[in-house]
Design an enzyme around this catalytic site. Structure first.
Site, PDB file in Angstrom:
ATOM      1  N   HIS A  72      -9.250 -12.539   7.539  1.00  0.00           N
ATOM      2  CA  HIS A  72      -9.647 -11.283   6.887  1.00  0.00           C
ATOM      3  C   HIS A  72      -9.046 -10.112   7.648  1.00  0.00           C
ATOM      4  CE1 HIS A  72     -11.591  -8.258   4.691  1.00  0.00           C
ATOM      5  NE2 HIS A  72     -12.826  -8.359   5.121  1.00  0.00           N
ATOM      6  N   HIS A 118      -0.633 -11.073  -1.113  1.00  0.00           N
ATOM      7  CA  HIS A 118      -2.037 -10.680  -1.184  1.00  0.00           C
ATOM      8  C   HIS A 118      -2.763 -11.552  -2.198  1.00  0.00           C
ATOM      9  CE1 HIS A 118      -5.624  -8.155  -1.664  1.00  0.00           C
ATOM     10  NE2 HIS A 118      -5.294  -7.628  -0.507  1.00  0.00           N
ATOM     11  N   ASP A 134      -1.424  -4.379   5.515  1.00  0.00           N
ATOM     12  CA  ASP A 134      -1.374  -4.626   6.956  1.00  0.00           C
ATOM     13  C   ASP A 134       0.014  -4.426   7.557  1.00  0.00           C
ATOM     14  OD1 ASP A 134      -4.128  -5.537   7.375  1.00  0.00           O
ATOM     15  OD2 ASP A 134      -3.557  -7.200   6.093  1.00  0.00           O
TER      16      ASP A 134
END
Length: 377
Positions: A222, A262, A313
């Site tokens: 996560h 994703h 990210d």
């Protein structure tokens, strides 16, 4: 009893109704209360976005001023919490410390035993301010630096950078972090938010739900992808290697490249659009675009080779590094932002609650399995 069978990891399963966040993974859309993330990242502030998440609408000028003042006034830590931060081993990870400190905060919260709507909002103000302070204060303590007092005249983003670095941040740095906080504020039923709602559904208090959310965020599947991305950039830099050739070799060795793909988005993660630009702007302002340049080359190669898009990210790694933030603070900073969304979901859950109790698709021995006495096994 329902005979519907969920896919592994509950992928594609709708688990609740919510008016907070809407995602269209095919179109690359992320919105808070119906407002597109691109508009919020371009025009809003973290304080205004948090108001939107909690109240369901954009504030008037006076409402925003009052909200910002209340959030700034909540920048207080009980002395017992400060003592805890000073007592933990400096080898403890910031996420371990944050998880435990948030649980400790509940003991000293004036609304500890109340879970009404108004009490939850009051606690949300305090937790949003306190989580940012805990991350900054512990980082100073573990480095042997004096704790910096909060400046209640600064914005949430500016005060965090001030308490972390001990110097007033530039407008460029403040706006960059402010945008990053907006982009990470909420993301529907991700693992940590779902964990928070499951806990809240038992009528546990907000602090318990947020502690659980932080526990879920601590897991590398996560949180942590931007940490892995930055470690990759450091490794390439230390080896003096060409970024494309380095990643090409990783593909040959079947190693994972963090920061791409994703679970929800099948096109570009809309948050990556802004973080890419921020990474470049911050690098240019600092006179060093090395991390951005490396990232851009890797992104182009991975997209061309594997048809994978950069996610939130990937460019947050170089953005945070250019802001002077240590790698092991990347995930805690995620919590500094996501507390706004977590709180919104707990408030929504408590306002219209039903215990979350799904069923499992049983795959064990066929019923009735015989019981064999111990002397015949």
């Amino acid at each position: 009893m329902s005979t519907a069978v969920a896919s592994k990891g509950l992928e594609g399963i709708v688990a609740t109704t919510s008016s907070i966040c809407w995602i269209d993974g095919d179109a690359g859309v992320l919105s808070y209360r119906g407002i597109d993330i691109h508009e919020l990242a371009s025009k809003s502030t973290f304080e205004e976005t948090t108001y939107l998440l909690w109240e369901g609408k954009l504030p008037t000028a006076s409402e925003l001023a009052s909200f910002s003042k209340e959030l700034a006034e909540a920048r207080e830590l009980n002395p017992a919490v400060l003592d805890f931060l000073r007592s933990v081993p400096t080898t403890a990870t910031p996420m371990e410390v944050l998880r435990t400190a948030v649980s400790l905060l509940s003991i000293y919260d004036a609304d500890e035993k109340l879970s009404t709507h108004d009490a939850n909002v009051r606690k949300s103000f305090r937790l949003t301010a306190q989580i940012a302070m805990i991350v900054a204060v512990f980082d100073r303590i573990r480095k042997g630096k004096p704790v910096v007092e909060a400046d209640k005249s600064l914005s949430h983003a500016a005060n965090f950078l001030w308490m972390l670095n001990g110097e007033k941040p530039s407008e460029t740095a403040t706006r960059a972090l402010d945008i990053a906080l907006i982009l990470h504020a909420d993301h529907e039923l991700n693992a940590s938010t779902f964990a928070a709602r499951v806990i809240a559904a038992t009528l546990a208090d907000l602090h318990s739900a947020i502690t659980g959310a932080i526990g879920a965020l601590k897991g590398p599947l996560h949180g942590g992808a931007n940490e892995a991305t930055m470690r990759l950039l450091y490794a390439i830099d230390e080896a003096g290697a060409d970024p494309v050739e380095y990643v090409r070799q990783m593909f040959i060795e079947k190693k994972k490249i963090s920061g791409f793909g994703h679970r929800v988005y099948h096109t570009e993660d809309p948050r990556a659009t802004h973080l890419r630009r921020m990474s470049e702007e911050l690098g240019t302002a600092a006179g060093n675009t090395k991390w951005f340049d490396m990232s851009k080359k890797i992104e182009a190669f991975v997209k061309g080779e594997k048809k994978l898009n950069a996610n939130v990210d990937f460019y947050s790694a170089s953005t945070y590094t250019t802001l002077g933030i240590d790698i092991d603070l990347f995930t805690p900073i995620f919590a500094v932002s996501r507390i706004s969304g977590w709180a919104a979901h707990v408030i929504e859950q408590h306002d219209d609650n039903r215990l979350i109790r799904p069923r499992a698709d049983y795959t064990g021995p066929e019923y009735p399995a015989p019981y064999i006495p111990v002397d015949k096994r």
